[in-house]
Design a protein around this motif. Structure first.
Motif, short mmCIF file in Angstrom:
data_model
loop_
_atom_site.label_atom_id
_atom_site.label_comp_id
_atom_site.label_asym_id
_atom_site.label_seq_id
_atom_site.Cartn_x
_atom_site.Cartn_y
_atom_site.Cartn_z
N SER A 68 0.89 -1.32 -0.13
CA SER A 68 -0.03 -0.14 0.03
C SER A 68 0.95 1.24 0.11
O SER A 68 0.59 2.20 -0.61
N ARG A 71 2.08 2.32 -3.25
CA ARG A 71 1.00 2.93 -4.18
C ARG A 71 0.91 4.60 -3.63
O ARG A 71 1.01 5.36 -4.74
N LYS A 75 2.37 7.84 -6.36
CA LYS A 75 1.57 8.99 -6.50
C LYS A 75 2.38 10.29 -5.78
O LYS A 75 2.54 11.24 -6.49
N SER A 144 -17.61 -1.56 13.62
CA SER A 144 -18.70 -1.16 12.64
C SER A 144 -19.84 -1.05 13.32
O SER A 144 -20.87 -0.03 12.46
N HIS A 165 -13.86 5.33 14.07
CA HIS A 165 -14.21 4.38 13.15
C HIS A 165 -13.89 4.76 11.71
O HIS A 165 -14.13 6.00 11.33
N PHE A 167 -12.46 3.92 7.66
CA PHE A 167 -13.18 3.27 6.40
C PHE A 167 -12.07 2.66 5.38
O PHE A 167 -11.06 3.24 5.45
N ASN A 168 -12.74 1.70 4.96
CA ASN A 168 -11.73 0.85 3.93
C ASN A 168 -11.88 1.43 2.74
O ASN A 168 -12.82 1.50 1.89
N VAL A 172 -6.69 5.72 1.82
CA VAL A 172 -7.39 6.49 0.76
C VAL A 172 -8.70 7.18 1.25
O VAL A 172 -9.01 8.40 0.98
N MET A 173 -9.59 6.64 2.17
CA MET A 173 -10.90 7.29 2.67
C MET A 173 -10.37 8.23 3.59
O MET A 173 -9.84 8.03 4.63
N ASN A 215 -22.42 3.72 8.44
CA ASN A 215 -22.90 2.44 8.29
C ASN A 215 -24.65 2.35 8.56
O ASN A 215 -25.11 1.42 8.07
N MET A 251 -18.13 2.05 -6.20
CA MET A 251 -18.17 0.68 -6.40
C MET A 251 -19.68 0.33 -6.28
O MET A 251 -20.47 0.97 -5.51
N LEU A 256 -18.64 -3.66 -3.15
CA LEU A 256 -18.54 -3.01 -2.01
C LEU A 256 -18.42 -4.13 -0.91
O LEU A 256 -17.65 -4.36 -0.07
C1 LIG Z 1 -18.13 -1.59 7.12
C2 LIG Z 1 -17.16 -0.46 7.66
O1 LIG Z 1 -17.45 -0.53 9.10
C3 LIG Z 1 -17.21 0.65 6.85
C4 LIG Z 1 -16.52 0.83 5.68
O2 LIG Z 1 -15.26 0.82 5.29
S1 LIG Z 1 -17.53 1.01 4.48
C5 LIG Z 1 -16.68 1.00 2.89
C6 LIG Z 1 -16.09 2.33 2.54
N1 LIG Z 1 -15.54 2.33 1.27
C7 LIG Z 1 -15.92 2.65 0.16
O3 LIG Z 1 -17.05 2.81 -0.01
C8 LIG Z 1 -14.83 2.31 -0.96
C9 LIG Z 1 -15.57 2.62 -2.33
N2 LIG Z 1 -14.52 2.51 -3.28
C10 LIG Z 1 -13.69 3.31 -3.86
O4 LIG Z 1 -13.51 4.58 -3.25
C11 LIG Z 1 -12.88 2.96 -4.62
O5 LIG Z 1 -13.31 2.06 -5.45
C12 LIG Z 1 -11.21 2.53 -4.33
C13 LIG Z 1 -10.82 3.96 -3.65
C14 LIG Z 1 -11.28 1.68 -3.35
C15 LIG Z 1 -10.42 2.10 -5.46
O6 LIG Z 1 -10.46 3.18 -6.42
P1 LIG Z 1 -10.43 2.86 -8.03
O7 LIG Z 1 -10.30 3.93 -8.62
O8 LIG Z 1 -11.49 1.85 -8.33
O9 LIG Z 1 -9.10 1.88 -8.12
P2 LIG Z 1 -7.65 2.53 -8.03
O10 LIG Z 1 -7.39 3.03 -9.27
O11 LIG Z 1 -6.89 1.14 -7.89
O12 LIG Z 1 -7.56 3.23 -6.93
C16 LIG Z 1 -7.61 4.70 -6.90
C17 LIG Z 1 -6.36 5.47 -6.21
O13 LIG Z 1 -6.34 4.69 -4.92
C18 LIG Z 1 -5.00 4.13 -4.39
N3 LIG Z 1 -5.39 3.14 -3.45
C19 LIG Z 1 -6.44 2.31 -3.65
N4 LIG Z 1 -6.39 1.35 -2.58
C20 LIG Z 1 -5.20 1.80 -2.05
C21 LIG Z 1 -4.64 1.18 -0.62
N5 LIG Z 1 -5.27 0.16 -0.45
N6 LIG Z 1 -3.53 1.67 -0.36
C22 LIG Z 1 -3.00 2.86 -1.01
N7 LIG Z 1 -3.66 3.45 -2.04
C23 LIG Z 1 -4.54 2.78 -2.69
C24 LIG Z 1 -4.82 4.07 -5.86
O14 LIG Z 1 -3.28 3.79 -5.75
C25 LIG Z 1 -5.21 5.01 -6.69
O15 LIG Z 1 -4.37 6.11 -6.55
P3 LIG Z 1 -4.34 7.19 -7.93
O16 LIG Z 1 -5.65 7.67 -8.17
O17 LIG Z 1 -3.27 8.18 -7.61
O18 LIG Z 1 -3.70 6.14 -9.16
#
Ligand SMILES: C[C@H](O)CC(=O)SCCNC(=O)CCNC(=O)[C@H](O)C(C)(C)COP(=O)(O)OP(=O)(O)OC[C@H]1O[C@@H](n2cnc3c(N)ncnc32)[C@H](O)[C@@H]1OP(=O)(O)O
Ligand SMILES: NC(=O)c1ccc[n+]([C@@H]2O[C@H](COP(=O)([O-])OP(=O)(O)OC[C@H]3O[C@@H](n4cnc5c(N)ncnc54)[C@H](O)[C@@H]3O)[C@@H](O)[C@H]2O)c1
Length: 310
Positions: A68, A71, A75, A144, A165, A167-168, A172-173, A215, A251, A256
């Protein structure tokens, strides 16, 4: 199993961005969330102990943090490879690992628990930590869905207990929900808000209500998508495409759910349907139960609503 904290990469002098009173934190659970929290805490200048049940799991967590961070470096340090290397090794150098949370307590200012979503297991952990931690140490859970007050009731430090709390994916979040129970002191709450800023997250405050803010809205939406599938109204692919292109979600609900983990989804729903049986939004889902029963937990197990096998 090792029972003391050990550093896995040599540290450099801290290039901390900001520091409040939280200098050292212990993250318990090195899974999806714990590894992300440890990574962000270390990359913002905090010393971190990451705890899990075995060295094997911790080695995987470290590898995931490394990937991670690569990545992030790609950037943030696109024009400065040397700076990127330094950032990576400094960040890794601030993370120690241990299989004993108790052994890490002596030096820690803040505990963030990110283990399995099960009240009894969380309570057992916190009651052990309460006996071992210094008086000033603040305890938090990344749960959660479990009431923070129920987890805190296993300790005698209710004024120094709250919810953080994340976020996953955590790196990024941008959001961090900060939750207080009635007994949380203003001093503790303010320290948690300041820590959130140090972690470069936008913080929102919420009372200790089911699912907090995100949530409480997101999980019923995701489960409603599963109920559509159970009724045979549409396929996962079509529902996901519809929500991405028709509602602008990054997503769809099945992607998701697989990303969050179907076991976590089930733990959330089981807890809520038990505590609030009158709420139709929290009804269990036979399809979700079946998938989890078959070990199909989503992306992390290689299969959920979709297959991730290469
Ligand atoms: C249930 C729980 O209690 C609560 C929760 O957590 S609910 C879940 C909340 N999360 C969400 O809703 C996530 C929704 N999804 C997203 O926001 C996006 O799909 C995502 C950020 C996961 C991936 O984005 P996507 O554009 O599809 O893929 P990708 O191009 O691989 O990643 C976008 C950027 O994030 C970065 N990234 C993604 N995952 C990463 C990680 N694990 N670590 C570091 N960087 C990461 C990538 O490097 C990329 O950077 P760039 O824009 O500079 O190239
Ligand atoms: N998955 C998500 O999207 C998400 C988002 C926000 C919050 N959460 C919450 O965060 C917590 C962790 O979720 P996750 O998705 O990271 O789970 P996960 O299954 O990926 O990781 C949990 C880790 O905790 C470890 N563990 C279990 N019991 C332990 C103990 N007693 N001591 C030390 N380590 C122990 C496990 O070995 C595992 O590595 C849960 O409370 C979950 O509800 C999850």
């Amino acid at each position: 199993m090792a029972s003391v904290c050990k550093t896995f990469s040599r540290g450099f002098s801290s290039s901390a961005i900001r520091q409040t009173t939280i200098k050292h934190l212990t993250v318990i659970g090195g899974g999806l969330m714990g590894s992300g929290i440890a990574q962000v805490a270390a990359s913002t200048g905090h010393q971190v102990s990451m705890v899990d049940q075995s060295d094997d799991i911790l080695n995987k967590s470290k590898a995931n943090i490394g990937k991670s961070l690569q990545r992030v470096v790609k950037k943030k340090f696109a024009d400065d490879p040397k700076g990127g290397e330094q950032f990576l090794s400094e960040t890794m150098g601030r993370i120690e690992t241990s299989t004993s949370a108790v052994a890490c307590m002596e030096k820690t200012d803040l505990v963030i628990e990110a283990i399995v979503e099960n009240l009894e297991i969380k309570q057992k952990l916190f009651s052990e930590l309460d006996a071992a931690a210094p008086k000033h140490t603040i305890f938090t859970s990344n749960t959660s869905s479990i009431p923070i007050g129920d987890i805190a009731s296993s300790t005698k430090r209710l004024d120094r207990f709250g919810g953080l709390h994340f976020f996953n994916p955590v790196p990024v979040m941008k959001l961090l929900e900060v939750i207080r129970i009635p007994a949380t002191s203003d001093e503790t709450f303010n320290k948690l808000l300041a820590f959130g800023k140090d972690m470069q997250k936008a913080t929102v405050n919420c009372k200790d209500t089911p699912g907090f803010i995100v949530n409480r809205l997101l999980v019923p939406y995701m489960i409603e998508a599963v109920r559509m599938l159970e009724r045979g109204d549409a396929s996962p692919r079509d529902i996901d495409t519809a929500m991405k292109l028709g509602a602008g979600y990054p997503m769809g609900p099945f992607e998701l759910s697989d990303y969050v983990g179907l076991d976590t989804m089930k733990f959330i729903l089981d807890g809520w349907s038990k505590n609030y049986p009158e709420n139709p939004l929290f009804r269990p889902s036979p399809m979700l139960d079946k998938l989890v029963g078959e070990g199909k937990l989503g992306a992390k197990s290689g299969e959920g609503f979709y297959s991730y096998k290469k």
